[in-house]
Scaffold this motif. Structure first.
Motif, PDB file in Angstrom:
ATOM      1  N   ILE A 470      31.285  29.198   9.055  1.00 59.25           N
ATOM      2  CA  ILE A 470      31.219  28.742  10.450  1.00 59.25           C
ATOM      3  C   ILE A 470      32.558  28.137  10.862  1.00 59.25           C
ATOM      4  N   VAL A 471      33.126  28.631  11.967  1.00 56.48           N
ATOM      5  CA  VAL A 471      34.403  28.119  12.464  1.00 56.48           C
ATOM      6  C   VAL A 471      34.175  27.358  13.768  1.00 56.48           C
ATOM      7  N   GLU A 472      35.048  26.447  14.071  1.00 57.49           N
ATOM      8  CA  GLU A 472      34.905  25.605  15.258  1.00 57.49           C
ATOM      9  C   GLU A 472      35.416  26.332  16.502  1.00 57.49           C
ATOM     10  N   THR A 473      34.695  26.196  17.613  1.00 59.90           N
ATOM     11  CA  THR A 473      35.090  26.856  18.866  1.00 59.90           C
ATOM     12  C   THR A 473      35.077  25.907  20.063  1.00 59.90           C
ATOM     13  N   LYS A 474      34.900  24.631  19.841  1.00 64.14           N
ATOM     14  CA  LYS A 474      34.745  23.724  20.973  1.00 64.14           C
ATOM     15  C   LYS A 474      36.032  23.647  21.800  1.00 64.14           C
ATOM     16  N   ASN A 475      35.839  23.436  23.107  1.00 61.87           N
ATOM     17  CA  ASN A 475      36.926  23.262  24.075  1.00 61.87           C
ATOM     18  C   ASN A 475      37.801  24.501  24.273  1.00 61.87           C
ATOM     19  N   LEU A 476      37.285  25.683  23.938  1.00 59.36           N
ATOM     20  CA  LEU A 476      37.983  26.929  24.210  1.00 59.36           C
ATOM     21  C   LEU A 476      37.221  27.717  25.275  1.00 59.36           C
ATOM     22  N   THR A 477      37.937  28.468  26.093  1.00 67.13           N
ATOM     23  CA  THR A 477      37.265  29.357  27.029  1.00 67.13           C
ATOM     24  C   THR A 477      36.716  30.552  26.258  1.00 67.13           C
ATOM     25  N   LEU A 478      35.886  31.358  26.928  1.00 62.51           N
ATOM     26  CA  LEU A 478      35.342  32.546  26.276  1.00 62.51           C
ATOM     27  C   LEU A 478      36.458  33.463  25.801  1.00 62.51           C
ATOM     28  N   GLU A 479      37.502  33.593  26.615  1.00 62.83           N
ATOM     29  CA  GLU A 479      38.590  34.490  26.252  1.00 62.83           C
ATOM     30  C   GLU A 479      39.451  33.926  25.120  1.00 62.83           C
ATOM     31  N   GLU A 480      39.616  32.599  25.092  1.00 62.95           N
ATOM     32  CA  GLU A 480      40.484  31.994  24.076  1.00 62.95           C
ATOM     33  C   GLU A 480      39.903  32.081  22.674  1.00 62.95           C
ATOM     34  N   THR A 481      38.578  32.222  22.552  1.00 64.33           N
ATOM     35  CA  THR A 481      37.995  32.323  21.210  1.00 64.33           C
ATOM     36  C   THR A 481      38.445  33.590  20.490  1.00 64.33           C
ATOM     37  N   ALA A 482      39.013  34.558  21.241  1.00 68.93           N
ATOM     38  CA  ALA A 482      39.517  35.774  20.601  1.00 68.93           C
ATOM     39  C   ALA A 482      40.558  35.448  19.544  1.00 68.93           C
ATOM     40  N   ALA A 483      41.326  34.373  19.756  1.00 71.72           N
ATOM     41  CA  ALA A 483      42.371  34.002  18.800  1.00 71.72           C
ATOM     42  C   ALA A 483      41.798  33.631  17.437  1.00 71.72           C
ATOM     43  N   LEU A 484      40.556  33.194  17.421  1.00 76.42           N
ATOM     44  CA  LEU A 484      39.928  32.811  16.162  1.00 76.42           C
ATOM     45  C   LEU A 484      39.603  34.022  15.291  1.00 76.42           C
ATOM     46  N   PHE A 485      39.415  35.174  15.930  1.00 74.86           N
ATOM     47  CA  PHE A 485      38.954  36.346  15.195  1.00 74.86           C
ATOM     48  C   PHE A 485      39.919  37.523  15.244  1.00 74.86           C
ATOM     49  N   ASP A 486      40.674  37.660  16.340  1.00 70.02           N
ATOM     50  CA  ASP A 486      41.495  38.853  16.532  1.00 70.02           C
ATOM     51  C   ASP A 486      42.979  38.620  16.346  1.00 70.02           C
ATOM     52  N   GLY A 487      43.386  37.386  16.064  1.00 71.63           N
ATOM     53  CA  GLY A 487      44.764  37.135  15.702  1.00 71.63           C
ATOM     54  C   GLY A 487      45.723  36.907  16.857  1.00 71.63           C
ATOM     55  N   GLU A 488      47.008  36.870  16.529  1.00 72.47           N
ATOM     56  CA  GLU A 488      48.057  36.486  17.461  1.00 72.47           C
ATOM     57  C   GLU A 488      48.241  37.486  18.605  1.00 72.47           C
ATOM     58  N   GLU A 489      48.027  38.770  18.338  1.00 77.23           N
ATOM     59  CA  GLU A 489      48.231  39.768  19.386  1.00 77.23           C
ATOM     60  C   GLU A 489      47.273  39.531  20.543  1.00 77.23           C
ATOM     61  N   ALA A 490      46.031  39.230  20.222  1.00 76.99           N
ATOM     62  CA  ALA A 490      45.047  38.964  21.272  1.00 76.99           C
ATOM     63  C   ALA A 490      45.444  37.731  22.068  1.00 76.99           C
ATOM     64  N   LEU A 491      45.931  36.706  21.395  1.00 83.46           N
ATOM     65  CA  LEU A 491      46.321  35.470  22.061  1.00 83.46           C
ATOM     66  C   LEU A 491      47.521  35.689  22.981  1.00 83.46           C
ATOM     67  N   ALA A 492      48.509  36.465  22.521  1.00 84.90           N
ATOM     68  CA  ALA A 492      49.693  36.725  23.333  1.00 84.90           C
ATOM     69  C   ALA A 492      49.350  37.540  24.576  1.00 84.90           C
ATOM     70  N   ASN A 493      48.511  38.557  24.416  1.00 84.12           N
ATOM     71  CA  ASN A 493      48.113  39.383  25.555  1.00 84.12           C
ATOM     72  C   ASN A 493      47.285  38.597  26.557  1.00 84.12           C
ATOM     73  N   LEU A 494      46.518  37.635  26.048  1.00 82.93           N
ATOM     74  CA  LEU A 494      45.701  36.802  26.921  1.00 82.93           C
ATOM     75  C   LEU A 494      46.561  35.819  27.696  1.00 82.93           C
ATOM     76  N   ALA A 495      47.549  35.234  27.031  1.00 81.29           N
ATOM     77  CA  ALA A 495      48.344  34.186  27.654  1.00 81.29           C
ATOM     78  C   ALA A 495      49.309  34.722  28.701  1.00 81.29           C
ATOM     79  N   HIS A 496      49.879  35.895  28.460  1.00 77.76           N
ATOM     80  CA  HIS A 496      50.967  36.376  29.314  1.00 77.76           C
ATOM     81  C   HIS A 496      50.596  36.511  30.798  1.00 77.76           C
TER      82      HIS A 496
END
Length: 523
Positions: A470-496
């Motif tokens: 079980i990993v923690e997900t509090k205080n993240l949006t639905l889209e930001e939780t992708a970083a927990l499972f899909d890695g840096e590429e998902a986070l960069a594409n989301l942030a840009h």
């Protein structure tokens, strides 16, 4: 429902510094209206909770036993399991209905089918008719229950999303309480209306939804996925910012939704069922989701939820009046513990609640097992101890497995896979329920207190699994939780795209880097 805690400051990235805190949420009329619509969607869970408690109560009613000729253990298993079999029959269609016609219309379809089932169930004059009606109720419930929590989590105000979605499964107990006290209140009726009246009340949540679902906002994420971006923006603005489409929070949400959906389409052009296991991130999601689904029903709670009267009979509590009274009080207790835990999920965190829950269940199930052994041998004091440990055990269960299993499942799934992943979750729950409802009454009758040892060993496994995975997900949006499972590429594409929309005049590269670091710091 209270607003969850925001991230402490703007430096932490995300949406926290975009929240308008000049007025509390309960002084914002449109946010109050949104929460009212969310409450209407949440009562879908009450229908399911009502069913479990109603079947528990009916088994204690002499009038019901007489009309259905004292069903045997195997018949009781079928009467309880048939609703979930109906649910299984609908699962191949539910994600396509939910993604195809929209969350709102899927709820409407499910409510309509359930009302037909309740009418047939209430009018039943044979076991076959009763079984057929319960199949229909399960079939319709699948459509409504597959869509309602998705719509809640996708339309809720960001700081209230976790609490709102956690309330979905918690409202199971509201239905359970109403059913428990309805059967208790009709117990004295001399006719078949002692069980027909509680049966008819099961359709009330669906009737309310059919009357009001037309006014509920559709999911902005679903609207964007269908190319209806302006409608999505208007929905976000109307409920989250008093109609201001230029509000920074609305702009952030809208751009983040579009970025996430675009990324998902590019990376996973094929979003079929195989996408659930195609990459390591999705396999990690499914491992957690399937485990939580089975844990939620195989923790010993199924033994009490549907066969509490059998437990009572074994420990010497045979008076139907007393059985129904304890059942009613237990459901009220469960309801308040689960609501408290759900409202605290952003403060305590998901992982901490899961660990407290599994450890507590293990300890109190151990006490319940020891007490049940002596109570089954005629020790009346041990019988009272069993009741005490049932309350304590459920208190531990309600810390996580009532409020969090649905909210945690939908928040760790990306939009493109959310309906399909949630269908797999519900399918696994139905399988585990069918197994429980067939096996529990037979195993308890043959093994007695020794059957409790099976669940004791399983609870040990649950505790270890939750600690590892079980990993923690509090205080993240639905889209930001992708970083927990899909890695840096998902986070960069989301942030840009979010940074680009918010910061046109400054150095986009620096802002994007800061945004990525801000989200990473939260997880």
């Amino acid at each position: 429902m209270g607003a969850g805690p925001a991230v402490s400051n703007a430096a932490n990235g995300g949406f926290a510094h975009l929240i308008d805190d000049t007025r509390p949420w309960y002084k914002k009329p449109r946010l109050l209206l949104l929460n009212f619509w969310i409450a209407l969607m949440l009562i879908t869970s009450s229908t399911n909770g009502y069913d479990g408690s109603m079947m528990n109560g009916l088994q204690s009613l002499p009038q019901w036993k007489k009309d259905f000729h004292n069903p045997s253990n195997s018949q009781l298993g079928l009467l309880n399991a048939i609703q979930n079999i109906g649910g299984l029959a609908a699962y191949p269609f539910s994600p396509y209905i939910t993604d195809g016609i929209g969350r709102r219309r899927a709820i409407l379809l499910g409510a309509f089918v359930m009302i037909i089932g309740v009418i047939v169930q209430t009018a039943s004059h044979s076991v076959g008719m009763f079984i057929g009606a319960r199949f229909l109720i399960g079939f319709g419930l699948t459509f409504a229950a597959s869509a309602a929590p998705l719509l809640v989590t996708e339309v809720a105000y960001p700081t209230q999303r976790a609490q709102a979605t956690s309330m979905y499964n918690t409202l199971w107990y509201l239905g359970s309480i109403i059913a428990a006290w309805a059967t208790f209140g009709t117990f004295k009726l001399p006719s078949s209306w002692a069980w027909r009246l509680p049966s008819a009340l099961q359709g009330l949540p669906s009737v309310i939804q059919i009357c009001l679902v037309w006014f509920i906002p559709e999911s902005p994420r679903w609207l964007v996925s269908k190319g209806r971006e302006q409608e999505a923006l208007q929905t976000l603005a109307y409920y989250h910012a008093d109609g201001n489409e230029q509000d920074p929070l609305v702009e952030y949400e809208f751009q983040e939704i579009k970025a996430a959906l675009t990324f998902e389409r590019e990376v996973a052009a094929n979003i079929g069922w195989l996408s659930l296991i195609k990459n390591p991130g999705n396999r990690k999601r499914m491992r957690i989701i399937l485990a939580l689904a089975f844990f939620s029903q195989w923790s010993g709670n199924g033994l009490v939820s549907y066969y509490l009267n059998k437990v009572f009979d074994t420990i010497g509590i045979t008076d139907p009046d007393e059985q129904l009274l304890i059942n009613g009080i237990l459901n009220i207790f469960n309801f308040f513990v689960a609501i408290t835990a759900g409202l605290l999920c952003n403060y305590a965190g998901r992982r901490r609640l899961f660990m407290l829950s599994t450890i507590g269940m293990l300890l109190f199930w151990t006490g319940q097992t020891i007490s049940f052994k002596f109570a089954s041998e005629g020790n009346t004091k041990a019988g009272k101890a069993v009741i005490t440990f049932i309350f304590l055990y459920y208190g531990a269960y309600d810390l996580a497995f009532t409020p969090l299993i649905v909210s945690y499942t939908v928040e760790i799934l990306p939009y493109a896979l959310r309906a399909k992943g949630f269908t797999i979750f519900n399918f696994a729950i139905s399988l585990s329920l069918i197994f429980n409802q067939y096996v529990n009454p037979v195993a308890l009758g043959k093994l007695g207190w020794k059957y409790y040892l099976v669940y004791l060993v399983w609870l040990m496994f649950e505790t270890v699994f939750c600690f590892i995975y079980i990993v923690e997900t509090k205080n993240l949006t639905l889209e930001e939780t992708a970083a927990l499972f899909d890695g840096e590429e998902a986070l960069a594409n989301l942030a840009h795209p979010v940074v680009a929309a918010r910061s046109r005049s400054s150095d986009g590269g620096d802002n994007e880097k800061a945004e990525i670091e801000g989200v990473r710091s939260k997880i």
